[in-house]
Design a protein around this motif. Structure first.
Motif, PDB file in Angstrom:
ATOM      1  N   VAL A   1      32.402  14.679 -10.188  1.00  0.00           N
ATOM      2  CA  VAL A   1      32.749  15.457  -8.999  1.00  0.00           C
ATOM      3  C   VAL A   1      31.668  16.497  -8.682  1.00  0.00           C
ATOM      4  N   LEU A   2      30.993  17.004  -9.706  1.00  0.00           N
ATOM      5  CA  LEU A   2      29.961  18.021  -9.513  1.00  0.00           C
ATOM      6  C   LEU A   2      28.570  17.418  -9.310  1.00  0.00           C
ATOM      7  N   GLN A   3      28.520  16.149  -8.958  1.00  0.00           N
ATOM      8  CA  GLN A   3      27.268  15.480  -8.622  1.00  0.00           C
ATOM      9  C   GLN A   3      27.333  14.999  -7.174  1.00  0.00           C
ATOM     10  N   THR A   4      26.178  14.592  -6.669  1.00  0.00           N
ATOM     11  CA  THR A   4      26.131  14.043  -5.311  1.00  0.00           C
ATOM     12  C   THR A   4      26.721  12.637  -5.302  1.00  0.00           C
ATOM     13  N   VAL A   5      26.825  12.062  -4.118  1.00  0.00           N
ATOM     14  CA  VAL A   5      27.322  10.702  -3.965  1.00  0.00           C
ATOM     15  C   VAL A   5      26.439   9.722  -4.747  1.00  0.00           C
ATOM     16  N   ASP A   6      25.151  10.040  -4.843  1.00  0.00           N
ATOM     17  CA  ASP A   6      24.201   9.192  -5.571  1.00  0.00           C
ATOM     18  C   ASP A   6      24.151   9.503  -7.065  1.00  0.00           C
ATOM     19  N   GLU A   7      25.114  10.279  -7.549  1.00  0.00           N
ATOM     20  CA  GLU A   7      25.220  10.680  -8.950  1.00  0.00           C
ATOM     21  C   GLU A   7      24.020  11.493  -9.431  1.00  0.00           C
ATOM     22  N   GLU A   8      23.467  12.288  -8.528  1.00  0.00           N
ATOM     23  CA  GLU A   8      22.372  13.200  -8.849  1.00  0.00           C
ATOM     24  C   GLU A   8      22.928  14.609  -8.988  1.00  0.00           C
ATOM     25  N   THR A   9      22.262  15.436  -9.793  1.00  0.00           N
ATOM     26  CA  THR A   9      22.677  16.832  -9.898  1.00  0.00           C
ATOM     27  C   THR A   9      22.122  17.613  -8.716  1.00  0.00           C
ATOM     28  N   VAL A  10      22.758  18.720  -8.422  1.00  0.00           N
ATOM     29  CA  VAL A  10      22.282  19.623  -7.371  1.00  0.00           C
ATOM     30  C   VAL A  10      21.538  20.769  -8.044  1.00  0.00           C
ATOM     31  N   PRO A  11      20.631  21.446  -7.325  1.00  0.00           N
ATOM     32  CA  PRO A  11      19.848  22.513  -7.944  1.00  0.00           C
ATOM     33  C   PRO A  11      20.688  23.619  -8.606  1.00  0.00           C
ATOM     34  N   GLU A  12      21.857  23.897  -8.038  1.00  0.00           N
ATOM     35  CA  GLU A  12      22.691  24.992  -8.562  1.00  0.00           C
ATOM     36  C   GLU A  12      23.418  24.601  -9.845  1.00  0.00           C
ATOM     37  N   ILE A  13      23.565  23.308 -10.102  1.00  0.00           N
ATOM     38  CA  ILE A  13      24.306  22.837 -11.283  1.00  0.00           C
ATOM     39  C   ILE A  13      23.441  21.806 -11.999  1.00  0.00           C
ATOM     40  N   ASP A  14      22.598  22.272 -12.904  1.00  0.00           N
ATOM     41  CA  ASP A  14      21.730  21.328 -13.603  1.00  0.00           C
ATOM     42  C   ASP A  14      22.439  20.604 -14.740  1.00  0.00           C
ATOM     43  N   SER A  15      23.525  21.167 -15.248  1.00  0.00           N
ATOM     44  CA  SER A  15      24.305  20.534 -16.324  1.00  0.00           C
ATOM     45  C   SER A  15      25.793  20.554 -15.965  1.00  0.00           C
ATOM     46  N   PRO A  16      26.260  19.586 -15.196  1.00  0.00           N
ATOM     47  CA  PRO A  16      27.675  19.572 -14.810  1.00  0.00           C
ATOM     48  C   PRO A  16      28.624  19.536 -16.008  1.00  0.00           C
ATOM     49  N   ASP A  17      28.140  19.033 -17.152  1.00  0.00           N
ATOM     50  CA  ASP A  17      29.012  18.972 -18.330  1.00  0.00           C
ATOM     51  C   ASP A  17      29.244  20.341 -18.955  1.00  0.00           C
ATOM     52  N   ASP A  18      28.579  21.378 -18.450  1.00  0.00           N
ATOM     53  CA  ASP A  18      28.852  22.755 -18.899  1.00  0.00           C
ATOM     54  C   ASP A  18      30.108  23.324 -18.243  1.00  0.00           C
ATOM     55  N   TYR A  19      30.644  22.627 -17.269  1.00  0.00           N
ATOM     56  CA  TYR A  19      31.800  23.120 -16.521  1.00  0.00           C
ATOM     57  C   TYR A  19      33.089  22.443 -16.974  1.00  0.00           C
ATOM     58  N   ALA A  20      34.175  23.172 -16.853  1.00  0.00           N
ATOM     59  CA  ALA A  20      35.514  22.621 -17.074  1.00  0.00           C
ATOM     60  C   ALA A  20      36.186  22.517 -15.712  1.00  0.00           C
ATOM     61  N   GLY A  21      36.727  21.349 -15.420  1.00  0.00           N
ATOM     62  CA  GLY A  21      37.413  21.137 -14.151  1.00  0.00           C
ATOM     63  C   GLY A  21      38.916  21.247 -14.341  1.00  0.00           C
ATOM     64  N   HIS A  22      39.586  21.794 -13.346  1.00  0.00           N
ATOM     65  CA  HIS A  22      41.031  22.000 -13.413  1.00  0.00           C
ATOM     66  C   HIS A  22      41.684  21.573 -12.106  1.00  0.00           C
ATOM     67  N   VAL A  23      42.859  21.012 -12.208  1.00  0.00           N
ATOM     68  CA  VAL A  23      43.691  20.745 -11.045  1.00  0.00           C
ATOM     69  C   VAL A  23      44.568  21.977 -10.878  1.00  0.00           C
ATOM     70  N   ILE A  24      44.525  22.553  -9.686  1.00  0.00           N
ATOM     71  CA  ILE A  24      45.316  23.766  -9.418  1.00  0.00           C
ATOM     72  C   ILE A  24      46.264  23.513  -8.265  1.00  0.00           C
ATOM     73  N   ARG A  25      47.275  24.337  -8.184  1.00  0.00           N
ATOM     74  CA  ARG A  25      48.183  24.302  -7.035  1.00  0.00           C
ATOM     75  C   ARG A  25      48.421  25.735  -6.593  1.00  0.00           C
ATOM     76  N   TYR A  26      48.148  25.967  -5.315  1.00  0.00           N
ATOM     77  CA  TYR A  26      48.380  27.294  -4.750  1.00  0.00           C
ATOM     78  C   TYR A  26      49.864  27.511  -4.537  1.00  0.00           C
TER      79      TYR A  26
END
Length: 142
Positions: A69-94
């Motif tokens: 999810v933290l990569q582009t459609v082409d599965e490339e990293t973006v400059p702001e996130i060089d290591s997406p695996d450093d992040y934890a993703g969460h499902v939230i509900r407002y």
């Protein structure tokens, strides 16, 4: 909150995000660190950013899904996130005041702190554009 009011809130947030990204592009990113200093830094997709709203953590995303999810459609990293695996993703509900079933469900990403299922937090009123390419804003918890 009525649909029209919600739409107006979203438009207001998107306008603020555009202004913030413009300020960052001009090199005046002093406001970007302000939100991070107030509390835990979190990332939310801009259409799912509801300033000042409380939320509940529903579940943690599996690491491969977070990375994808933290990569582009082409599965490339973006400059702001060089290591997406450093992040934890969460499902939230407002919690928009109508109970769990009526809240908006979204993704939220943290880097410094892992949230637990069932945690409740409130997003800050301030945010800055973090990744225009992924349409992510950076905010914090109040």
């Amino acid at each position: 909150m009525k649909y029209d009011q919600l739409g107006e809130s979203r438009r207001s947030v998107l306008k603020k995000g555009a202004l913030a990204s413009g300020a960052l592009a001009l090199g005046t990113g002093a406001g970007a660190g302000a939100a991070a200093a107030q509390g835990e830094r979190v990332l939310v997709f801009s259409p799912n950013f509801y300033p000042g709203e409380s939320l509940d953590v529903m579940a943690q995303l599996p690491k491969p899904i977070t990375v994808r999810v933290l990569q582009t459609v082409d599965e490339e990293t973006v400059p702001e996130i060089d290591s997406p695996d450093d992040y934890a993703g969460h499902v939230i509900r407002y919690d928009n005041g109508g109970g769990d079933a009526e809240g908006v469900t979204a993704f939220l990403f943290t880097r410094e702190n892992k949230l637990d299922d069932g945690d409740s937090e409130t997003l800050s009123d301030s945010a800055s554009m973090f990744s225009p390419q992924l349409n992510l804003v950076r905010t914090s918890f109040d």
